[in-house]
Design a protein around this motif. Sequence first.
Motif, PDB file in Angstrom:
ATOM      1  N   ASP A  15       0.867  -1.177   0.000  1.00 23.41           N
ATOM      2  CA  ASP A  15       0.000   0.000   0.000  1.00 23.41           C
ATOM      3  C   ASP A  15       0.909   1.234   0.000  1.00 23.41           C
ATOM      4  O   ASP A  15       1.475   1.595   1.046  1.00 23.41           O
ATOM      5  CB  ASP A  15      -0.892   0.002   1.242  1.00 23.41           C
ATOM      6  N   PRO A  16       1.091   1.881  -1.165  1.00 19.73           N
ATOM      7  CA  PRO A  16       2.018   3.024  -1.235  1.00 19.73           C
ATOM      8  C   PRO A  16       1.511   4.275  -0.521  1.00 19.73           C
ATOM      9  O   PRO A  16       2.300   5.189  -0.259  1.00 19.73           O
ATOM     10  CB  PRO A  16       2.158   3.272  -2.741  1.00 19.73           C
ATOM     11  N   ASP A  17       0.215   4.332  -0.218  1.00 21.59           N
ATOM     12  CA  ASP A  17      -0.321   5.482   0.501  1.00 21.59           C
ATOM     13  C   ASP A  17      -0.094   5.343   2.007  1.00 21.59           C
ATOM     14  O   ASP A  17       0.308   6.289   2.679  1.00 21.59           O
ATOM     15  CB  ASP A  17      -1.813   5.647   0.206  1.00 21.59           C
ATOM     16  N   ARG A  18      -0.352   4.156   2.521  1.00 22.18           N
ATOM     17  CA  ARG A  18      -0.164   3.912   3.960  1.00 22.18           C
ATOM     18  C   ARG A  18       1.244   3.435   4.284  1.00 22.18           C
ATOM     19  O   ARG A  18       1.569   3.222   5.461  1.00 22.18           O
ATOM     20  CB  ARG A  18      -1.188   2.888   4.444  1.00 22.18           C
ATOM     21  N   LEU A  19       2.067   3.222   3.257  1.00 15.66           N
ATOM     22  CA  LEU A  19       3.436   2.727   3.440  1.00 15.66           C
ATOM     23  C   LEU A  19       3.408   1.438   4.251  1.00 15.66           C
ATOM     24  O   LEU A  19       4.063   1.299   5.297  1.00 15.66           O
ATOM     25  CB  LEU A  19       4.305   3.786   4.132  1.00 15.66           C
ATOM     26  N   ASP A  20       2.647   0.488   3.736  1.00 21.91           N
ATOM     27  CA  ASP A  20       2.458  -0.777   4.451  1.00 21.91           C
ATOM     28  C   ASP A  20       2.676  -1.947   3.497  1.00 21.91           C
ATOM     29  O   ASP A  20       2.157  -1.948   2.375  1.00 21.91           O
ATOM     30  CB  ASP A  20       1.039  -0.841   5.032  1.00 21.91           C
ATOM     31  N   LEU A  21       3.441  -2.923   3.938  1.00 19.43           N
ATOM     32  CA  LEU A  21       3.718  -4.123   3.155  1.00 19.43           C
ATOM     33  C   LEU A  21       3.284  -5.344   3.933  1.00 19.43           C
ATOM     34  O   LEU A  21       3.604  -5.481   5.117  1.00 19.43           O
ATOM     35  CB  LEU A  21       5.217  -4.219   2.836  1.00 19.43           C
ATOM     36  N   SER A  22       2.547  -6.231   3.260  1.00 14.60           N
ATOM     37  CA  SER A  22       2.134  -7.497   3.859  1.00 14.60           C
ATOM     38  C   SER A  22       2.584  -8.643   2.965  1.00 14.60           C
ATOM     39  O   SER A  22       2.682  -8.480   1.741  1.00 14.60           O
ATOM     40  CB  SER A  22       0.606  -7.554   4.040  1.00 14.60           C
ATOM     41  N   GLY A  23       2.844  -9.786   3.568  1.00 17.49           N
ATOM     42  CA  GLY A  23       3.281 -10.927   2.778  1.00 17.49           C
ATOM     43  C   GLY A  23       2.758 -12.233   3.330  1.00 17.49           C
ATOM     44  O   GLY A  23       2.484 -12.349   4.531  1.00 17.49           O
ATOM     45  N   TRP A  24       2.602 -13.203   2.434  1.00 12.00           N
ATOM     46  CA  TRP A  24       2.151 -14.540   2.806  1.00 12.00           C
ATOM     47  C   TRP A  24       3.032 -15.578   2.129  1.00 12.00           C
ATOM     48  O   TRP A  24       3.465 -15.402   0.988  1.00 12.00           O
ATOM     49  CB  TRP A  24       0.700 -14.771   2.371  1.00 12.00           C
ATOM     50  N   MET A  25       3.287 -16.658   2.844  1.00  9.78           N
ATOM     51  CA  MET A  25       4.060 -17.779   2.311  1.00  9.78           C
ATOM     52  C   MET A  25       3.202 -19.043   2.386  1.00  9.78           C
ATOM     53  O   MET A  25       2.452 -19.235   3.342  1.00  9.78           O
ATOM     54  CB  MET A  25       5.320 -18.008   3.139  1.00  9.78           C
ATOM     55  N   ARG A  26       3.356 -19.902   1.364  1.00  6.82           N
ATOM     56  CA  ARG A  26       2.592 -21.156   1.373  1.00  6.82           C
ATOM     57  C   ARG A  26       3.176 -22.128   2.381  1.00  6.82           C
ATOM     58  O   ARG A  26       4.386 -22.375   2.410  1.00  6.82           O
ATOM     59  CB  ARG A  26       2.561 -21.782  -0.015  1.00  6.82           C
ATOM     60  N   SER A  27       2.288 -22.677   3.186  1.00  2.00           N
ATOM     61  CA  SER A  27       2.626 -23.760   4.110  1.00  2.00           C
ATOM     62  C   SER A  27       1.576 -24.834   3.925  1.00  2.00           C
ATOM     63  O   SER A  27       0.400 -24.628   4.242  1.00  2.00           O
ATOM     64  CB  SER A  27       2.636 -23.256   5.557  1.00  2.00           C
ATOM     65  N   ASP A  28       1.984 -25.974   3.347  1.00  3.21           N
ATOM     66  CA  ASP A  28       1.031 -27.021   2.956  1.00  3.21           C
ATOM     67  C   ASP A  28       0.050 -26.431   1.944  1.00  3.21           C
ATOM     68  O   ASP A  28       0.456 -25.949   0.907  1.00  3.21           O
ATOM     69  CB  ASP A  28       0.332 -27.609   4.187  1.00  3.21           C
ATOM     70  N   ASP A  29      -1.227 -26.398   2.270  1.00  6.45           N
ATOM     71  CA  ASP A  29      -2.235 -25.900   1.331  1.00  6.45           C
ATOM     72  C   ASP A  29      -2.727 -24.498   1.680  1.00  6.45           C
ATOM     73  O   ASP A  29      -3.744 -24.046   1.160  1.00  6.45           O
ATOM     74  CB  ASP A  29      -3.437 -26.855   1.285  1.00  6.45           C
ATOM     75  N   LYS A  30      -2.008 -23.794   2.560  1.00  4.87           N
ATOM     76  CA  LYS A  30      -2.458 -22.486   3.016  1.00  4.87           C
ATOM     77  C   LYS A  30      -1.399 -21.414   2.744  1.00  4.87           C
ATOM     78  O   LYS A  30      -0.200 -21.690   2.744  1.00  4.87           O
ATOM     79  CB  LYS A  30      -2.750 -22.523   4.527  1.00  4.87           C
ATOM     80  N   LEU A  31      -1.880 -20.184   2.519  1.00  2.00           N
ATOM     81  CA  LEU A  31      -0.998 -19.034   2.502  1.00  2.00           C
ATOM     82  C   LEU A  31      -0.999 -18.449   3.911  1.00  2.00           C
ATOM     83  O   LEU A  31      -2.023 -17.965   4.394  1.00  2.00           O
ATOM     84  CB  LEU A  31      -1.474 -17.985   1.492  1.00  2.00           C
ATOM     85  N   VAL A  32       0.154 -18.529   4.557  1.00  2.00           N
ATOM     86  CA  VAL A  32       0.267 -18.113   5.953  1.00  2.00           C
ATOM     87  C   VAL A  32       0.961 -16.758   6.022  1.00  2.00           C
ATOM     88  O   VAL A  32       2.011 -16.552   5.395  1.00  2.00           O
ATOM     89  CB  VAL A  32       1.063 -19.150   6.766  1.00  2.00           C
ATOM     90  N   SER A  33       0.387 -15.841   6.791  1.00  8.07           N
ATOM     91  CA  SER A  33       0.947 -14.501   6.912  1.00  8.07           C
ATOM     92  C   SER A  33       2.349 -14.568   7.494  1.00  8.07           C
ATOM     93  O   SER A  33       2.630 -15.348   8.411  1.00  8.07           O
ATOM     94  CB  SER A  33       0.050 -13.648   7.805  1.00  8.07           C
ATOM     95  N   ILE A  34       3.242 -13.754   6.937  1.00  6.41           N
ATOM     96  CA  ILE A  34       4.569 -13.618   7.524  1.00  6.41           C
ATOM     97  C   ILE A  34       4.365 -12.922   8.862  1.00  6.41           C
ATOM     98  O   ILE A  34       3.953 -11.768   8.916  1.00  6.41           O
ATOM     99  CB  ILE A  34       5.490 -12.791   6.603  1.00  6.41           C
ATOM    100  N   SER A  35       4.606 -13.634   9.937  1.00  6.70           N
ATOM    101  CA  SER A  35       4.209 -13.178  11.274  1.00  6.70           C
ATOM    102  C   SER A  35       4.815 -11.838  11.607  1.00  6.70           C
ATOM    103  O   SER A  35       5.976 -11.555  11.272  1.00  6.70           O
ATOM    104  CB  SER A  35       4.613 -14.208  12.332  1.00  6.70           C
TER     105      SER A  35
END
Length: 233
Positions: A128-148
């Motif tokens: 989000d270039p307006d809020r200067l926020d980056l989120s990410g997810w990585m696959r674990s088994d069959d799920k996309l898990v948020s980078i804690s």
Amino acid sequence: MVSQHPAKVYYPDSDGQPMADNTKQFRWIVTIKENLDLLFAADPNVFVAGDLLWYPVEGDNTIRNAPDAMVVFGRPKGDRGSYQQWKEDNIPPQVVFEILSPGNRMGEMDRKRQFYERYGVAEYYIYDPDRLDLSGWMRSDDKLVSISQGEGSANAAIDDWVSVRLGIRFVMRAGEELVIYRPDGEKFIGFGELDELRRSQQRRAENAELRAENAEREAERLAAKLRALGIEP
């Protein structure tokens, strides 16, 4: 009598939506896509695309999404009207990027994440270039898990995060724009900066060639003087 041949399904190349809602979102989409192109320019089997419709299921043209940028390992470069997965050895995009605009809603982004989770994306990043926020997810088994999220700033865990598939590093300091670094330490830069870098490299090459030519002429001049004195250089 029922036809033995099912009706041919048409897969549109466009969903009728604009690539970006504003100049900032467009700039980030182009910057990420073009720098990923450069990163894998020497590998003929890495396909990079921006705002390209991806159809994961043959026979259903309603199941689709157009990531702002995506990377597919194991597929050749080349032009495509859309990414029809069954024609691509059934390989889904492994890494996907989305750049938010003020018009994006959380419900929409949740649906996209569920889509990418269901159809095989291994890494998913939202900036989000307006809020200067980056989120990410990585696959674990069959799920996309948020980078804690770590302690401290909201972006503590994603700051200095290195993509497993791409090898790029995300630097997300509080209150500052995202900076992405290539595996060789060079920074992702905008198209204008890329063009200036190209021009600068060209100027340096031309100057080096000119210096070499001048040095050669000077050596020839000195050799001629020595010969005039009866000395063979």
